[in-house]
Design an enzyme around this catalytic site. Structure first.
Site, short mmCIF file in Angstrom:
data_model
loop_
_atom_site.label_atom_id
_atom_site.label_comp_id
_atom_site.label_asym_id
_atom_site.label_seq_id
_atom_site.Cartn_x
_atom_site.Cartn_y
_atom_site.Cartn_z
N ARG A 1 -14.00 13.35 13.35
CA ARG A 1 -14.87 12.19 13.10
C ARG A 1 -15.52 11.62 14.35
O ARG A 1 -16.68 11.24 14.33
CB ARG A 1 -14.05 11.09 12.42
N HIS B 1 -13.96 2.41 10.32
CA HIS B 1 -13.21 2.92 9.19
C HIS B 1 -11.69 2.76 9.30
O HIS B 1 -11.00 2.49 8.32
CB HIS B 1 -13.55 4.41 9.05
N ARG C 1 -7.87 9.65 14.67
CA ARG C 1 -7.10 10.19 13.55
C ARG C 1 -7.90 11.27 12.84
O ARG C 1 -9.09 11.09 12.58
CB ARG C 1 -6.76 9.08 12.56
N GLY D 1 0.86 -1.19 0.00
CA GLY D 1 0.00 0.00 0.00
C GLY D 1 0.89 1.23 0.00
O GLY D 1 2.08 1.16 -0.34
N LEU D 2 0.32 2.35 0.39
CA LEU D 2 1.13 3.57 0.35
C LEU D 2 2.35 3.45 1.24
O LEU D 2 3.44 3.90 0.86
CB LEU D 2 0.27 4.77 0.75
N ALA D 3 2.21 2.83 2.40
CA ALA D 3 3.36 2.71 3.29
C ALA D 3 4.39 1.74 2.72
O ALA D 3 5.56 2.09 2.52
CB ALA D 3 2.90 2.27 4.68
N SER E 1 -16.79 10.20 1.29
CA SER E 1 -15.63 10.94 1.81
C SER E 1 -15.99 12.13 2.70
O SER E 1 -16.96 12.84 2.46
CB SER E 1 -14.82 11.45 0.63
C1 LIG Z 1 -12.74 3.88 1.97
C2 LIG Z 1 -11.55 4.52 2.61
C3 LIG Z 1 -11.19 5.81 2.25
C4 LIG Z 1 -10.09 6.42 2.85
N1 LIG Z 1 -9.75 7.70 2.48
C5 LIG Z 1 -8.68 8.29 3.05
C6 LIG Z 1 -8.30 9.61 2.67
O1 LIG Z 1 -8.92 10.25 1.84
N2 LIG Z 1 -7.22 10.15 3.28
C7 LIG Z 1 -6.48 9.50 4.22
O2 LIG Z 1 -5.50 10.02 4.71
N3 LIG Z 1 -6.82 8.22 4.56
C8 LIG Z 1 -7.89 7.62 4.01
N4 LIG Z 1 -8.23 6.34 4.39
C9 LIG Z 1 -7.31 5.57 5.24
C10 LIG Z 1 -6.14 5.08 4.39
O3 LIG Z 1 -6.62 4.70 3.12
C11 LIG Z 1 -5.42 3.87 4.99
O4 LIG Z 1 -5.16 4.10 6.33
C12 LIG Z 1 -4.08 3.67 4.28
O5 LIG Z 1 -4.28 3.60 2.90
C13 LIG Z 1 -3.38 2.42 4.78
O6 LIG Z 1 -2.23 2.26 4.02
P1 LIG Z 1 -1.18 1.11 4.37
O7 LIG Z 1 -0.10 1.21 3.35
O8 LIG Z 1 -0.80 1.21 5.79
O9 LIG Z 1 -2.00 -0.26 4.20
P2 LIG Z 1 -2.86 -0.88 2.99
O10 LIG Z 1 -3.06 0.07 1.88
O11 LIG Z 1 -4.04 -1.50 3.63
O12 LIG Z 1 -1.94 -2.01 2.42
C14 LIG Z 1 -1.71 -3.22 3.11
C15 LIG Z 1 -0.80 -4.08 2.28
O13 LIG Z 1 -0.38 -5.17 3.07
C16 LIG Z 1 -0.56 -6.38 2.37
N5 LIG Z 1 -0.79 -7.42 3.38
C17 LIG Z 1 -1.55 -7.38 4.48
N6 LIG Z 1 -1.45 -8.52 5.18
C18 LIG Z 1 -0.59 -9.29 4.51
C19 LIG Z 1 -0.08 -10.60 4.72
N7 LIG Z 1 -0.40 -11.31 5.79
N8 LIG Z 1 0.77 -11.11 3.79
C20 LIG Z 1 1.12 -10.40 2.69
N9 LIG Z 1 0.67 -9.15 2.45
C21 LIG Z 1 -0.16 -8.62 3.35
C22 LIG Z 1 -1.70 -6.15 1.43
O14 LIG Z 1 -1.62 -7.04 0.35
C23 LIG Z 1 -1.44 -4.69 1.03
O15 LIG Z 1 -0.50 -4.65 -0.01
C24 LIG Z 1 -9.35 5.73 3.82
C25 LIG Z 1 -9.72 4.43 4.19
C26 LIG Z 1 -10.83 3.86 3.62
C27 LIG Z 1 -11.25 2.52 4.10
#
Ligand SMILES: Cc1cc2nc3c(=O)[nH]c(=O)nc-3n(C[C@H](O)[C@H](O)[C@H](O)COP(=O)(O)OP(=O)(O)OC[C@H]3O[C@@H](n4cnc5c(N)ncnc54)[C@H](O)[C@@H]3O)c2cc1C
Length: 640
Positions: free
Chosen positions: A337, A408, A442, A49-51, A291
């Site tokens: 929120r 959420h 958050r 994901g983004l991180a 949103s």
């Molecule tokens: C509908 C929605 C809208 C949102 N809109 C916003 C917004 O406008 N602005 C904002 O700041 N935040 C927003 N958020 C929150 C934000 O999107 C998330 O907090 C953020 O994208 C999480 O990013 P991440 O990289 O931590 O994890 P994720 O994007 O969830 O990525 C997780 C990754 O880990 C991998 N993974 C997980 N478990 C395993 C495993 N056991 N083995 C292998 N791979 C695994 C997955 O395949 C994926 O690639 C929103 C959330 C939702 C639900």
């Protein structure tokens, strides 16, 4: 559930001194790895994901040997792609009084004084770089007529600091990170494994040294070794079954790491988002977010009278209650929120909710359309309006949207220090998977900011400090074999139950229980009930779950069963954490702890700490990390 209390835990990595100099100090103090040595160091990044995507791309660019995993068929399908509204940054392009300090202040206050000052200040500082990085990658942020990047407002802020790309900000940012990642894959610095699920962390000689994964297509169990492991595996809101998260989001990666020794911080801090499409039926499996950006122009209201079933257009102005504007005149519809969600629950509890079951409030664009014109509203929110209409069959240009709070985001996650390192040396945790920066609530548009701050800027520096002592040599075979056996045993056990209920049916029941007893409002009684019921349901699960197919093929039922099993254990810890924290703060609302106006009442004397839970064979062990506020004065939060 029994627990014991262990010694306090401290973050020893954040430097002392003026807050604005701490990150600079840490960067300078962190050991460097010379370019030739980087090639000899292997780093595993789980999650794209983004991180995780930004971290793997940046570590690859730096010259480390990176192996990346995700369970989707493409890194680009990580849940981050769903983020709609925007990303915060203290650029002050509007000249409306924003600054790094103000973003820092808003975030600490928004989190109800339960986040670390040093981390939050760094996040606000780095926010500025994220926008530059994304623009350089070509992320198509919305622009004003003159070409300057446009911004809008999000909850908990009185300035306009949220950068956006229509209602697809996460998608556009993820495409930026993804193309950076693909470039490294092509360059050979990152090896990508899609459709692989991480099922355990290998800990050898006290360090994280690899992961055990299952190839989700063939069922093969694989071991991958490294000098450090990064978890970027997202949040666990799906423990509630119904949430706005992608269906695949789960807790398995961080829960298994927790079982290996990584402390779990503030598991009970859950964010309930106020603007989601209400639940429509028994068999629904997913909720849809509308949103928060919509609250820039949409006005939230309910009828003044109870059980008023007139169509919204028939309710005259003087018989409407724009309750957020009435109760919180300073922030109006843009209160944070947690506040907006509870206010919606309160008016519905009073019998003034709208729609089926009275579980909804209006989000009305009539005034915005009259003021700005339909075309302008369409330009800003067109895709969100379209999505709403497709799901509900109602046209929000003509009738107000109906919305209700839904799960959420999870502020809790694995405990990390200022370097983003967990309590297992060599195991780093970034993005939503850690607990770091948001305290008990958050602010909107801050998750994308945190994920990218962690991945592009913080981790690539801090992990070097750890890796400078590497490579760490051969990994103890005994530790690898033991982790592999544990994974195989668990799969065998799930396959062998051969009961009568699907994993989904258990998950649905667990989720309902969590929503009812550990959701928007929690009481000692409800939490005790949950803690009694969860172990019973878990026992039934392990005796009666039915996993069809075999473990040696693509098997989504098996995948789900493994994740639901972990959700049971996590749910129990969440309820325990919520029970022990007898104050209200942010998204954690204990009904017993509220002020005369029904607002969350903190207990700073007893709870100004992070609750970091250690996995113990005889039950969880609670370690407290005291929170100190040198810069922001802890006060009762007010948005009035
Ligand atoms: C509908 C929605 C809208 C949102 N809109 C916003 C917004 O406008 N602005 C904002 O700041 N935040 C927003 N958020 C929150 C934000 O999107 C998330 O907090 C953020 O994208 C999480 O990013 P991440 O990289 O931590 O994890 P994720 O994007 O969830 O990525 C997780 C990754 O880990 C991998 N993974 C997980 N478990 C395993 C495993 N056991 N083995 C292998 N791979 C695994 C997955 O395949 C994926 O690639 C929103 C959330 C939702 C639900």
């Amino acid at each position: 559930m029994k627990y014991t209390e262990g010694p306090e835990i401290q973050d020893t990595k954040a430097p002392e001194g003026p807050i604005e100099e701490r990150w600079e100090k840490r960067k300078f103090g962190a050991k460097l790895v010379n370019p030739a040595n980087k090639r000899k160091l292997n780093v595993i990044v789980v999650g794209t994901g983004l991180a995780g995507g930004s971290a793997a791309a940046t570590l690859g660019e730096l010259g480390y040997n990176v192996t990346s995993f995700c369970y989707q068929d493409s890194p680009r399908r990580a849940h981050s792609i769903a983020a709609q509204g925007g990303i915060n940054a203290a650029k002050n392009y509007r000249g409306d009084g924003d600054s790094i300090y103000r973003l820092f202040y808003d975030t600490v206050k928004g989190g109800d004084f339960r986040a670390r000052e040093s981390n939050v200040y760094r996040l606000a500082q780095v926010s500025v770089n994220i926008i530059d990085q994304a623009v350089a990658q070509g992320v198509p942020f919305a622009r004003e007529y003159g070409g300057l990047l446009d911004t809008r407002s999000f909850g908990g802020a009185q300035v306009s600091r949220t950068f956006y790309a229509r209602g697809q900000t996460g998608q556009q940012l993820l495409l930026g990170a993804y193309q950076a990642l693909e470039r490294q894959i092509a360059a050979g610095t990152v090896t990508m494994h899609t459709r692989h699920e991480m099922l355990d962390v290998i800990v050898a000689d006290g360090r994280a040294r690899g992961v055990i994964v299952r190839d989700m297509v063939t069922g093969e169990i694989e071991r991958h070794l490294a000098d450090a492991v990064v978890l970027a595996t997202g949040g666990y809101g799906n423990v509630f079954f119904l949430s706005t998260n992608a269906k695949g989001c789960n807790t398995t990666a961080i829960w298994r790491a927790h079982e290996r020794g990584a402390y779990f911080a503030n598991p009970c801090y859950t964010q309930i988002h106020p603007t989601c499409i209400p639940v429509s039926g028994e068999y629904q499996s997913k909720l849809t977010l509308m949103s928060e950006s919509l609250r820039n122009d949409g006005r939230v209201w309910v009828p003044l009278r109870k059980n008023d079933d007139r169509a919204p257009g028939d309710i005259p102005e003087e018989e409407r209650d724009y309750y957020l504007e009435r109760i919180y005149p300073a922030f109006g519809n843009l209160v944070p929120r947690d506040i907006a969600s509870r206010a919606a629950k309160n008016v519905c509890d009073e019998g003034r909710g709208v729609g089926p079951g009275g579980l909804g409030v209006y989000l009305d664009f009539r005034d915005a359309i009259n003021r700005l014109g339909r075309a302008a509203v369409e330009k800003k929110y067109g895709n969100l309006f379209e999505m709403y209409e497709r799901i509900t069959g109602e046209n929000p240009y003509d009738v107000p949207m109906r919305i209700y709070p839904a799960v959420h985001y999870t502020m809790g996650g694995l405990w990390v220090d200022y370097d983003l390192q967990s309590t297992i040396p060599g195991l780093f945790v970034i993005g939503e998977a850690n607990f770091s920066d948001h305290g008990a609530n958050r602010l909107g548009a801050s998750a994308l900011m945190q994920g990218l701050a962690d991945g592009y800027f913080v981790l690539p520096t801090t992990i070097g400090d750890y890796l400078a002592a590497g490579p760490f040599g051969d990994v103890d075979e005994e530790a690898v074999a033991q982790a592999e056996i544990k994974v195989r045993d668990r799969i065998d056990r799930l396959m062998a139950v051969n009961g009568t209920r699907t994993p989904d049916s258990f998950h649905r029941e667990l989720g309902k229980l969590m929503w009812d007893y550990c959701g928007m409002e929690r009481t000692e009684e409800s939490l005790r009930k949950a803690l009694e019921r969860i172990p019973e349901l878990r026992e039934e699960f392990w005796n009666n779950v039915k996993v069809t197919g075999t473990a040696e093929e693509l098997n989504q039922v098996l995948e789900k069963a493994g994740r639901v099993a972990d959700f049971f254990d996590l749910a129990e810890l969440m309820c325990l954490d919520a029970l022990v924290r007898t104050e209200s703060c942010g998204g954690h609302f204990r009904a017993e702890s509220q002020d005369a106006d029904g607002e969350a009442l903190r207990d700073d004397e007893n709870f100004a700490h992070v609750s970091a839970w250690e996995f113990g064979q005889d039950g969880p062990v609670l370690h407290k990390e005291p929170l100190e506020y040198e810069y922001v004065k802890m006060t009762q939060r007010s948005y009035k």
